[in-house]
Every structure is written in structure tokens, then in C-alpha cells.
Write an enzyme that holds these catalytic residues in place. Structure first.
Site, PDB file in Angstrom:
ATOM      1  N   GLY A 218       0.811  -1.217   0.000  1.00 27.98           N
ATOM      2  CA  GLY A 218       0.000   0.000   0.000  1.00 27.98           C
ATOM      3  C   GLY A 218       0.842   1.264   0.000  1.00 27.98           C
ATOM      4  N   ASP A 219       0.191   2.380  -0.293  1.00 29.55           N
ATOM      5  CA  ASP A 219       0.828   3.697  -0.276  1.00 29.55           C
ATOM      6  C   ASP A 219       1.985   3.802  -1.270  1.00 29.55           C
ATOM      7  OD1 ASP A 219      -0.926   4.399   1.783  1.00 29.55           O
ATOM      8  OD2 ASP A 219       0.431   3.560   3.282  1.00 29.55           O
TER       9      ASP A 219
ATOM     10  N   LYS B 293      -0.517   5.085  -5.808  1.00 34.36           N
ATOM     11  CA  LYS B 293      -1.550   4.711  -6.779  1.00 34.36           C
ATOM     12  C   LYS B 293      -2.373   5.912  -7.196  1.00 34.36           C
ATOM     13  CE  LYS B 293      -3.117   1.766  -3.767  1.00 34.36           C
ATOM     14  NZ  LYS B 293      -2.022   1.802  -2.784  1.00 34.36           N
TER      15      LYS B 293
ATOM     16  N   LYS C  72      -1.470   9.053  -7.400  1.00 30.15           N
ATOM     17  CA  LYS C  72      -0.756   9.875  -8.370  1.00 30.15           C
ATOM     18  C   LYS C  72      -0.721   9.192  -9.743  1.00 30.15           C
ATOM     19  CE  LYS C  72       3.453  11.648  -9.933  1.00 30.15           C
ATOM     20  NZ  LYS C  72       4.807  12.122  -9.834  1.00 30.15           N
TER      21      LYS C  72
ATOM     22  N   GLY D 197      -5.906   5.833   1.532  1.00 31.96           N
ATOM     23  CA  GLY D 197      -5.569   7.259   1.562  1.00 31.96           C
ATOM     24  C   GLY D 197      -4.716   7.542   0.359  1.00 31.96           C
ATOM     25  N   HIS D 198      -5.273   8.256  -0.608  1.00 29.23           N
ATOM     26  CA  HIS D 198      -4.554   8.525  -1.853  1.00 29.23           C
ATOM     27  C   HIS D 198      -4.305  10.025  -1.962  1.00 29.23           C
ATOM     28  CE1 HIS D 198      -6.507   4.611  -3.575  1.00 29.23           C
ATOM     29  NE2 HIS D 198      -5.708   4.386  -2.563  1.00 29.23           N
TER      30      HIS D 198
ATOM     31  N   GLN E 115      -5.341  -0.235  -1.385  1.00 31.72           N
ATOM     32  CA  GLN E 115      -4.502  -1.223  -0.703  1.00 31.72           C
ATOM     33  C   GLN E 115      -3.489  -1.814  -1.708  1.00 31.72           C
ATOM     34  OE1 GLN E 115      -8.183  -1.435   0.131  1.00 31.72           O
ATOM     35  NE2 GLN E 115      -7.472   0.140   1.495  1.00 31.72           N
TER      36      GLN E 115
HETATM   37  P1  GDP Z   1      -1.453   5.507  -2.464  1.00 34.50           P
HETATM   38  O1  GDP Z   1      -2.209   5.095  -1.263  1.00 34.50           O
HETATM   39  O2  GDP Z   1      -0.844   4.348  -3.191  1.00 34.50           O
HETATM   40  O3  GDP Z   1      -2.223   6.396  -3.398  1.00 34.50           O
HETATM   41  O4  GDP Z   1      -0.214   6.373  -1.932  1.00 34.50           O
HETATM   42  P2  GDP Z   1      -0.288   7.539  -0.814  1.00 34.50           P
HETATM   43  O5  GDP Z   1      -0.913   8.735  -1.413  1.00 34.50           O
HETATM   44  O6  GDP Z   1      -0.830   7.008   0.445  1.00 34.50           O
HETATM   45  O7  GDP Z   1       1.262   7.749  -0.538  1.00 34.50           O
HETATM   46  C1  GDP Z   1       2.131   8.139  -1.548  1.00 34.50           C
HETATM   47  C2  GDP Z   1       2.747   9.495  -1.165  1.00 34.50           C
HETATM   48  O8  GDP Z   1       3.866   9.738  -1.991  1.00 34.50           O
HETATM   49  C3  GDP Z   1       1.825  10.678  -1.393  1.00 34.50           C
HETATM   50  O9  GDP Z   1       2.078  11.636  -0.418  1.00 34.50           O
HETATM   51  C4  GDP Z   1       2.199  11.175  -2.784  1.00 34.50           C
HETATM   52  O10 GDP Z   1       1.961  12.573  -2.945  1.00 34.50           O
HETATM   53  C5  GDP Z   1       3.666  10.894  -2.785  1.00 34.50           C
HETATM   54  N1  GDP Z   1       4.226  10.550  -4.091  1.00 34.50           N
HETATM   55  C6  GDP Z   1       3.664   9.833  -5.099  1.00 34.50           C
HETATM   56  N2  GDP Z   1       4.549   9.634  -6.096  1.00 34.50           N
HETATM   57  C7  GDP Z   1       5.701  10.255  -5.710  1.00 34.50           C
HETATM   58  C8  GDP Z   1       7.000  10.384  -6.295  1.00 34.50           C
HETATM   59  O11 GDP Z   1       7.286   9.887  -7.374  1.00 34.50           O
HETATM   60  N3  GDP Z   1       7.944  11.086  -5.568  1.00 34.50           N
HETATM   61  C9  GDP Z   1       7.662  11.625  -4.339  1.00 34.50           C
HETATM   62  N4  GDP Z   1       8.643  12.279  -3.700  1.00 34.50           N
HETATM   63  N5  GDP Z   1       6.458  11.516  -3.767  1.00 34.50           N
HETATM   64  C10 GDP Z   1       5.492  10.827  -4.442  1.00 34.50           C
HETATM   65  P1  IMO Z   2      -3.873   2.671   0.307  1.00 36.03           P
HETATM   66  O1  IMO Z   2      -4.981   2.492  -0.687  1.00 36.03           O
HETATM   67  C1  IMO Z   2      -1.530   0.975   3.567  1.00 36.03           C
HETATM   68  C2  IMO Z   2      -3.560  -1.858   6.228  1.00 36.03           C
HETATM   69  C3  IMO Z   2      -3.757  -1.385   7.658  1.00 36.03           C
HETATM   70  C4  IMO Z   2      -3.686  -2.723   8.382  1.00 36.03           C
HETATM   71  C5  IMO Z   2      -4.386  -3.667   7.414  1.00 36.03           C
HETATM   72  C6  IMO Z   2      -5.857  -3.927   7.742  1.00 36.03           C
HETATM   73  O2  IMO Z   2      -3.707   4.050   0.805  1.00 36.03           O
HETATM   74  O3  IMO Z   2      -2.600   2.035  -0.185  1.00 36.03           O
HETATM   75  P2  IMO Z   2      -8.048  -2.439   7.505  1.00 36.03           P
HETATM   76  O4  IMO Z   2      -8.426  -1.127   8.129  1.00 36.03           O
HETATM   77  O5  IMO Z   2      -8.073  -2.455   6.025  1.00 36.03           O
HETATM   78  O6  IMO Z   2      -8.828  -3.589   8.090  1.00 36.03           O
HETATM   79  O7  IMO Z   2      -6.529  -2.681   7.977  1.00 36.03           O
HETATM   80  O8  IMO Z   2      -4.287  -3.066   6.136  1.00 36.03           O
HETATM   81  N1  IMO Z   2      -4.093  -0.942   5.195  1.00 36.03           N
HETATM   82  C7  IMO Z   2      -3.330  -0.139   4.449  1.00 36.03           C
HETATM   83  N2  IMO Z   2      -2.000   0.100   4.483  1.00 36.03           N
HETATM   84  N3  IMO Z   2      -2.291   1.582   2.634  1.00 36.03           N
HETATM   85  C8  IMO Z   2      -3.618   1.338   2.570  1.00 36.03           C
HETATM   86  O9  IMO Z   2      -4.397   1.836   1.586  1.00 36.03           O
HETATM   87  C9  IMO Z   2      -4.198   0.476   3.525  1.00 36.03           C
HETATM   88  N4  IMO Z   2      -5.458   0.049   3.758  1.00 36.03           N
HETATM   89  C10 IMO Z   2      -5.374  -0.819   4.766  1.00 36.03           C
HETATM   90  O10 IMO Z   2      -2.738  -0.511   8.051  1.00 36.03           O
HETATM   91  O11 IMO Z   2      -2.349  -3.144   8.489  1.00 36.03           O
HETATM   92 MG    MG Z   3      -2.275   5.478   0.768  1.00 37.88          MG
END
Ligand code: GDP
Ligand code: IMO
Ligand code: MG
Length: 428
Positions: free
Chosen positions: A12-13, A16, A18, A40-41, A224
Site C-alpha cells: 500500500g501507499d 496509486k 498519483k 488514503g490517496h 490497498q
Molecule cells: P497511495 O495510497 O498508493 O495512493 O499512496 P499515498 O498517497 O498514500 O502515498 C504516496 C505518497 O507519496 C503521497 O504523499 C504522494 O503525494 C507521494 N508521491 C507519489 N509519487 C511520488 C513520487 O514519485 N515522488 C515523491 N517524492 N512523492 C510521491
Molecule cells: P492505500 O490504498 C496501507 C492496512 C492497515 C492494516 C491492514 C488492515 O492508501 O494504499 P483495515 O483497516 O483495512 O482492516 O486494515 O491493512 N491498510 C493499508 N495500508 N495503505 C492502505 O491503503 C491500507 N489500507 C489498509 O494498516 O495493516
Molecule cells: Mg495510501
């Protein structure tokens, strides 16, 4: 024609949101197919930051139609908060949002149960986001769930809430020592949304299949990630849905032959939030440096993310199970400044060297990473817009990752903003 799925390749994170936004302008429909507001995107457009939890990131594209598919669990409080927030910021596409009649609702009691269950588990907790996602999916599979369409029939809704709470109230009172939850209060709360929800409700599978028939571009936006998948992830340290590519078919109501491309999003290093195995985790200053440089704090819960080096075995499994046609490598800029960068190319498990994620969870918990050390770079790469502009060692890092995971990298993120990207080939 083009059905494109975006899936997180790690825990995760990965970025996606972006990546979705990147191709957003050319997409006709963006569909969330699994998860809920545990996601959280974060997307940065023209210096403005948007943090989306439930709505698809494609909503920031002025042309497309955002869709919440049947596979999503919907917290109505969050849905309308996000709609209002985006509307107040002038995001026009919120007016076109469609919500599947078959999507399930996260009721207030799901959130209560999520929190008390975690507390009850103590040391064995999952580290959930506490948003009620797991209990809502449990009710769905247990055939005790409330669907969006139930809000259109008051008497059915009241019966279903009552049935769903009957067992839970025994549990809450007798096991968890909590007050019982009143079904009429829950039903009244949910029904307070009916009139605002009514115009958004649709048979979204019908809409999406018609769109694909008409040659429209449909982007299925994963939340996720592969290793949080309830079937393929690090069970029980997973979420309660199927974020993998196949989940797009189930969670949006399209057949597998509708999917033309599957894009895996992978971070240039590894992070995870919550509990569970993570062989390359760094508990030292190096991990803290990755956390600070990458701003690795959760978008949803604000928790510091666990950080570690890139693990090729973790991504290789995701490549295999999701049949990625392309990878989008994110946050490569965050690795700038290291003299050398370790990449995990194998594990030592019970003294033996292995090259795949072990079959059993016990072995995965004991896997020790085996590293290959690649030369780093010091030049700022955040302004690069073509592969040729990247330093030689950066290019070599990218190429080595491709070799190790067995899929081509077609785009690279070099910063959080929409324009901070190096495209190697088109993703549509
Ligand atoms: P998601 O859950 O997969 O959409 O990812 P999140 O938004 O939770 O976390 C990704 C973080 O990295 C966010 O704060 C984005 O703004 C940031 N981000 C995405 N791509 C890049 C990148 O290529 N470089 C940097 N420095 N930050 C990025
Ligand atoms: P994005 O879409 C990172 C993790 C939680 C926990 C486990 C189960 O932003 O990548 P839940 O509340 O789904 O029952 O929690 O999954 N988790 C994530 N970790 N990014 C996420 O979403 C997540 N969504 C759930 O931290 O370990
Ligand atoms: Mg996220």
C-alpha cells in the site's frame, strides 16, 4: 476496449493515486473496486494537495465519470464529507459520481466493532485503520450486510439493521462490556442520507460494460495492495478484500477478457503500515531517513509508516499473481543521496537461500533478506522528464529492478506533483 487496472505491488501507499491521476485526463470512467476509506490517496495538482479516501482519484480529472463499484464498502458520513469538500474546492466531476446499488455500507457499529476487536486482540492486533472495513466485509460474506440499495426501502433497511445488530449486541454487551447499539438510531442515521444518495445510485456494472462496448477507456483504481489481499497477502495481516487485479472484475462487474492492461505501482523502496512480516524493514537511522525523506506518514491515520529497502521477491510475487503488463515506479527521487542502495534479491530461510516469497507464513516471518548493493546517485532527479536525463546509476537501478521482478517499468515518479514523471511508454 481499454480496461486498465491499477494495483499496488507492495503493502500500500505506493502512489496509486498519483499514477491514476497521471493518465486521468484520457480516461472516461475511474472506478474504485475494493476497500473503503481505509485507503488514503494523496494527489498534488498545481500545488494543491488532495487526500482522497473513498472517492476514486480520477475524480480530479475534469472529463471523466467517477464510479464506486459494488466491491467497495461505503461509509456514508465519509462519502458526503468528501463530496462536499471536493465540491467546495471546485472539483466538477463530483456531480457525475455513480455509486453501485450493490456496494455495502459501513454502518456505525462496524467502526465500533473494528476498534473493540483490535483492543481485544492486544498483542495479536492487525493494526487496522479502525474504519470498520473488516467488520463490514465480514457481514457481507456472512449475508448480514446492508447494501446501498437497502436505503431505498425503509422497511427492508430497518429489518436488516435489526437482524445485523441482534448478534452483535450480545457480543458487545457480554464479551466486550460495551453498551448495546439501538437499531432504530442506526437506521435513522442511514436513512438521513437516502435523498442525497438516490440520484447517485446506479447499476454500475451495466454502465461500465456499456462504456467498454462503446470503446470508452475505463480505469479500475485499486486501493490497498497485493500483499494486503485477503487471499494472496500476508494473512492475517491483510485487509478484508481483494485488491489484486482479479478483484477489479468482481468489484466492478466486468469479465476478465475486458481487462487489457494491468499496471502495478511499486515504490523504489518498501513501506507498510500496521502489523505483519516485512523482511527488509529498517529499524535504524536508515529507516528513519527513508521515512523523513519520503514523508512516510499515513494519509489516513497519520501513523509513521514502517520503511525498508526494495524487496524484489515481494514485487515478483505481485507481478506473477496480477499479470502486470507494466510497472509504474514511484518515489525514485527519495533515494537520491545514498552512496549505495541495497536491494533484496533473496531470503535466507532456516539456513537455505530462497528466491520466492516462502509458502508458509512462519517461514516468511523468519526470512532474512539477502542484499545486492547498487551504486547510488547524488544529482537531484526531480526535474528529469526523460529516461535519458537520469544519471547512469539511476538508470541502472531501474533496469536492475525490472530484471529482478520480471516486468517492464513504463513510468517513473520523481516527485509528488502531477508533472513530476518520466514516461518511458504510454500506459493506455
Ligand atoms: P497511495 O495510497 O498508493 O495512493 O499512496 P499515498 O498517497 O498514500 O502515498 C504516496 C505518497 O507519496 C503521497 O504523499 C504522494 O503525494 C507521494 N508521491 C507519489 N509519487 C511520488 C513520487 O514519485 N515522488 C515523491 N517524492 N512523492 C510521491
Ligand atoms: P492505500 O490504498 C496501507 C492496512 C492497515 C492494516 C491492514 C488492515 O492508501 O494504499 P483495515 O483497516 O483495512 O482492516 O486494515 O491493512 N491498510 C493499508 N495500508 N495503505 C492502505 O491503503 C491500507 N489500507 C489498509 O494498516 O495493516
Ligand atoms: Mg495510501
Amino acid at each position: 476496449m481499454p480496461g486498465i487496472v491499477i494495483v499496488g505491488a507492495q503493502w500500500g501507499d505506493e502512489g496509486k493515486g498519483k499514477a491514476t491521476d497521471q493518465i486521468g485526463e484520457r480516461v472516461d470512467y475511474t472506478v474504485r473496486y475494493s476497500g473503503g476509506n481505509n485507503a488514503g490517496h494523496t494527489i498534488v495538482v498545481d500545488g494543491e494537495t488532495y487526500a482522497l479516501h473513498l472517492l476514486p482519484s480520477g475524480i480530479l480529472n475534469p472529463n471523466g465519470i467517477p464510479v464506486i463499484g459494488n466491491g467497495v464498502v461505503v461509509d456514508l458520513d465519509v462519502l458526503f464529507e468528501e463530496i462536499e469538500l471536493l465540491a467546495s474546492r471546485g472539483v466538477a466531476a463530483v456531480e457525475r459520481l455513480l455509486v453501485s446499488a450493490n456496494a455495502h455500507v459501513i454502518a456505525p457499529y462496524h467502526k465500533v466493532i473494528d476498534k473493540v476487536t483490535e483492543r481485544f486482540l492486544g498483542k495479536r492486533k492487525i493494526g487496522t485503520t479502525g474504519r470498520g472495513v473488516g467488520p463490514a466485509y465480514s457481514d457481507k460474506v456472512n449475508r448480514l450486510g446492508i447494501r446501498i440499495q437497502d436505503l431505498l426501502d425503509e422497511s427492508i433497511l430497518r429489518q436488516k439493521v435489526e437482524a445485523s445488530l441482534e448478534q452483535k449486541n450480545h457480543l458487545l454487551v457480554k464479551v466486550y462490556n460495551r453498551a448495546a447499539i439501538r437499531p432504530d438510531e442506526v437506521a435513522d442515521h442511514l436513512l438521513s442520507y437516502t435523498e442525497r444518495l438516490r440520484p447517485l445510485i446506479a447499476d454500475t456494472a451495466l454502465v461500465l460494460n456499456a462504456a467498454l462496448d462503446a470503446g470508452k477507456i475505463v480505469l479500475f483504481e485499486g486501493a490497498q495492495a497485493h500483499h494486503l489481499d485477503v487471499d494472496h497477502g500476508t494473512y492475517p495481516y491483510v485487509t478484508s478484500s481483494n485488491p489484486i487485479a482479479a478483484g477489479a472484475c468482481i468489484g466492478a462487474g466486468v469479465g476478465p477478457t475486458r481487462i487489457d492492461r494491468v499496471i502495478g505501482i511499486m515504490k523504489a523502496y518498501t513501506t507498510r503500515v500496521g502489523e505483519g512480516p516485512f523482511p527488509t524493514e529498517l529499524l535504524d537511522d536508515a529507516g528513519e531517513k527513508l521515512r523523513q525523506d519520503g514523508g512516510e506518514f499515513g494519509t489516513t491515520t497519520g501513523r509513521p509508516r514502517r520503511c525498508g529497502w526494495f524487496d524484489a521477491l515481494v514485487v515478483e510475487q505481485a507481478v506473477r499473481v496480477n499479470s502486470f503488463t507494466d510497472l509504474f515506479l514511484t518515489k525514485l527521487d527519495v533515494l537520491t543521496g545514498w552512496e549505495q542502495i541495497p536491494v533484496c534479491v533473496g531470503y535466507r530461510v532456516n539456513g537455505e537461500l530462497v528466491h520466492h516469497v516462502p509458502m508458509t507464513q512462519s517461514d516468511f516471518h523468519h526470512a532474512e533478506p539477502v542484499y545486492e548493493y547498487l551504486p547510488g546517485w547524488t544529482a537531484d532527479i526531480s526535474g528529469a522528464r526523460s529516461f535519458a536525463e537520469l544519471p547512469d546509476t539511476t538508470q541502472a537501478y531501474v533496469k536492475r529492478l525490472e530484471e529482478l521482478v520480471g516486468a517492464r517499468i513504463s513510468g517513473i515518479g520523481v516527485g509528488p506533483s502531477r508533472e513530476q514523471v518520466v514516461m518511458i511508454r504510454d500506459l493506455i
